[in-house]
Structure formats: structure tokens, C-alpha cells
Design a protein around this motif. Structure first.
Motif, short mmCIF file in Angstrom:
data_model
loop_
_atom_site.label_atom_id
_atom_site.label_comp_id
_atom_site.label_asym_id
_atom_site.label_seq_id
_atom_site.Cartn_x
_atom_site.Cartn_y
_atom_site.Cartn_z
N MET A 1 7.50 -4.63 -16.98
CA MET A 1 6.31 -4.71 -16.15
C MET A 1 5.96 -3.33 -15.62
SD MET A 1 5.82 -6.97 -12.72
CE MET A 1 4.20 -7.47 -12.34
N SER A 2 4.69 -2.97 -15.63
CA SER A 2 4.24 -1.68 -15.12
C SER A 2 3.79 -1.81 -13.68
CB SER A 2 3.08 -1.16 -15.97
OG SER A 2 2.54 -0.01 -15.38
N TYR A 3 4.25 -0.90 -12.82
CA TYR A 3 3.88 -0.90 -11.42
C TYR A 3 2.91 0.23 -11.09
CZ TYR A 3 7.71 -4.18 -10.92
OH TYR A 3 8.51 -5.27 -11.04
N VAL A 4 2.35 0.89 -12.12
CA VAL A 4 1.49 2.06 -11.92
C VAL A 4 0.33 1.77 -10.97
CG1 VAL A 4 -0.10 3.62 -13.10
CG2 VAL A 4 2.12 3.12 -14.10
N SER A 5 -0.24 0.58 -11.04
CA SER A 5 -1.40 0.26 -10.20
C SER A 5 -1.00 -0.13 -8.78
CB SER A 5 -2.20 -0.87 -10.84
OG SER A 5 -1.42 -2.05 -10.89
N ASN A 6 0.27 -0.03 -8.45
CA ASN A 6 0.73 -0.48 -7.15
C ASN A 6 0.93 0.64 -6.14
OD1 ASN A 6 0.71 -3.12 -8.04
ND2 ASN A 6 2.76 -2.98 -8.85
N LEU A 7 0.23 1.77 -6.33
CA LEU A 7 0.24 2.86 -5.36
C LEU A 7 -0.82 2.55 -4.31
CD1 LEU A 7 1.33 5.78 -4.72
CD2 LEU A 7 -0.79 6.56 -5.75
N VAL A 8 -0.38 2.53 -3.05
CA VAL A 8 -1.30 2.20 -1.95
C VAL A 8 -1.38 3.40 -1.02
CG1 VAL A 8 -1.78 0.62 -0.04
CG2 VAL A 8 -0.63 -0.23 -2.10
N LYS A 9 -2.55 4.04 -0.96
CA LYS A 9 -2.73 5.17 -0.06
C LYS A 9 -2.86 4.67 1.37
CE LYS A 9 -4.79 8.17 -3.48
NZ LYS A 9 -5.92 9.00 -3.87
N LYS A 10 -2.21 5.40 2.29
CA LYS A 10 -2.21 5.07 3.71
C LYS A 10 -2.59 6.32 4.49
CE LYS A 10 -0.27 0.92 3.35
NZ LYS A 10 -0.73 -0.29 4.01
N GLY A 13 0.37 8.63 4.49
CA GLY A 13 0.95 9.04 3.21
C GLY A 13 0.62 8.01 2.15
N TYR A 14 1.67 7.42 1.55
CA TYR A 14 1.43 6.35 0.57
C TYR A 14 2.69 5.50 0.41
CZ TYR A 14 3.92 9.33 -2.83
OH TYR A 14 4.85 10.11 -3.47
N GLU A 15 2.48 4.33 -0.19
CA GLU A 15 3.60 3.47 -0.58
C GLU A 15 3.37 3.04 -2.02
OE1 GLU A 15 2.13 -0.78 1.33
OE2 GLU A 15 3.55 0.43 2.46
N TYR A 16 4.48 2.83 -2.71
CA TYR A 16 4.44 2.51 -4.13
C TYR A 16 5.41 1.37 -4.41
CZ TYR A 16 5.23 3.07 -9.15
OH TYR A 16 5.35 2.83 -10.49
N LEU A 17 4.93 0.31 -5.00
CA LEU A 17 5.79 -0.82 -5.36
C LEU A 17 6.62 -0.45 -6.58
CD1 LEU A 17 6.71 -3.73 -4.88
CD2 LEU A 17 4.80 -4.47 -6.31
N ALA A 18 7.93 -0.22 -6.37
CA ALA A 18 8.82 0.21 -7.45
C ALA A 18 9.41 -0.99 -8.19
CB ALA A 18 9.94 1.07 -6.88
N TYR A 19 9.62 -2.11 -7.48
CA TYR A 19 10.23 -3.29 -8.11
C TYR A 19 9.91 -4.51 -7.27
CZ TYR A 19 13.60 -6.62 -9.87
OH TYR A 19 14.17 -7.74 -10.41
N GLU A 20 9.74 -5.62 -7.94
CA GLU A 20 9.51 -6.89 -7.25
C GLU A 20 9.95 -8.04 -8.13
OE1 GLU A 20 5.38 -8.27 -6.77
OE2 GLU A 20 5.88 -8.60 -4.67
#
Length: 113
Positions: A1-10, A13-20
């Protein structure tokens, strides 16, 4: 599964979903120096924070403490907390949450509106 689209700018800074999976989510957070997350709690989930690089100040309603690089903390359900980057280069950290529910959030204060 690709998590590339799971970068959330704040604003901090930012958060990135690495695994779920069905039970746990692992987020990578990057917080810029002097910036912090909102004072918030998760009524139904437990959160673990692991500082990978830099130093964080973890604040609760009545106290705060330093969490240096390579240290961790578990935050129980319903405990209000905020994380601030205090090192010159900001902080990199993992946030582990279980159960998975990004909407399980109550904000008390937010510096960014």
C-alpha cells in the motif's frame, strides 16, 4: 500500500501516515522550532510519542517536561497534552495511536486558530 498521499501540512510543520492497519496507526511528525500542536486529548485512544531527533516539551494542563531525543511517552485516553519543538532544528517524532480514529480529538486551545 502506498502512503504518499497521506502527507498532511500543519501550521507547525507536517504529519505523514507511515503505516496503518485495523488496530494501530503510525504517524511521522515534523514540528518546527518554537511551534507546537494544539492542547488536545483523545477520549477513546491511547497515544505513544517517540522523539527521533531534537527535544520536545510535552505540556499537560498542570505541568510540563522535557522529552529529549530517543525517549518516549505514553499518553492515556482523555489526557490533554501538547507537543512543542524546543531544539534549533525542530523535532522529528513518531506518533503511535490505537485504536485508529483520526476524528477522536477534542481541542482545548490552538495557537493557530
Amino acid at each position: 500500500m502506498s502512503y504518499v498521499s497521506n502527507l498532511v501540512k500543519k501550521p507547525w510543520g507536517y504529519e505523514y501516515l507511515a503505516y496503518e492497519n485495523d488496530e494501530v496507526a503510525l504517524w511521522f511528525l515534523r514540528i518546527r522550532k518554537g511551534h507546537k500542536t494544539s492542547m488536545h486529548c483523545h477520549p477513546n485512544k491511547t497515544t505513544g510519542l517517540i522523539v527521533l531527533d531534537g527535544a520536545a516539551e510535552i505540556s499537560f494542563l498542570n505541568n510540563k517536561f522535557l522529552l529529549p531525543s530517543h525517549n518516549k511517552i505514553m499518553i492515556r485516553k482523555g489526557l490533554f497534552h501538547s507537543t512543542q519543538a524546543i531544539s534549533d532544528g525542530g523535532i522529528s517524532m513518531f506518533e503511535i495511536e490505537t485504536p485508529v480514529n483520526k476524528n477522536d480529538l477534542v481541542r482545548l486551545r490552538d495557537s493557530y486558530g
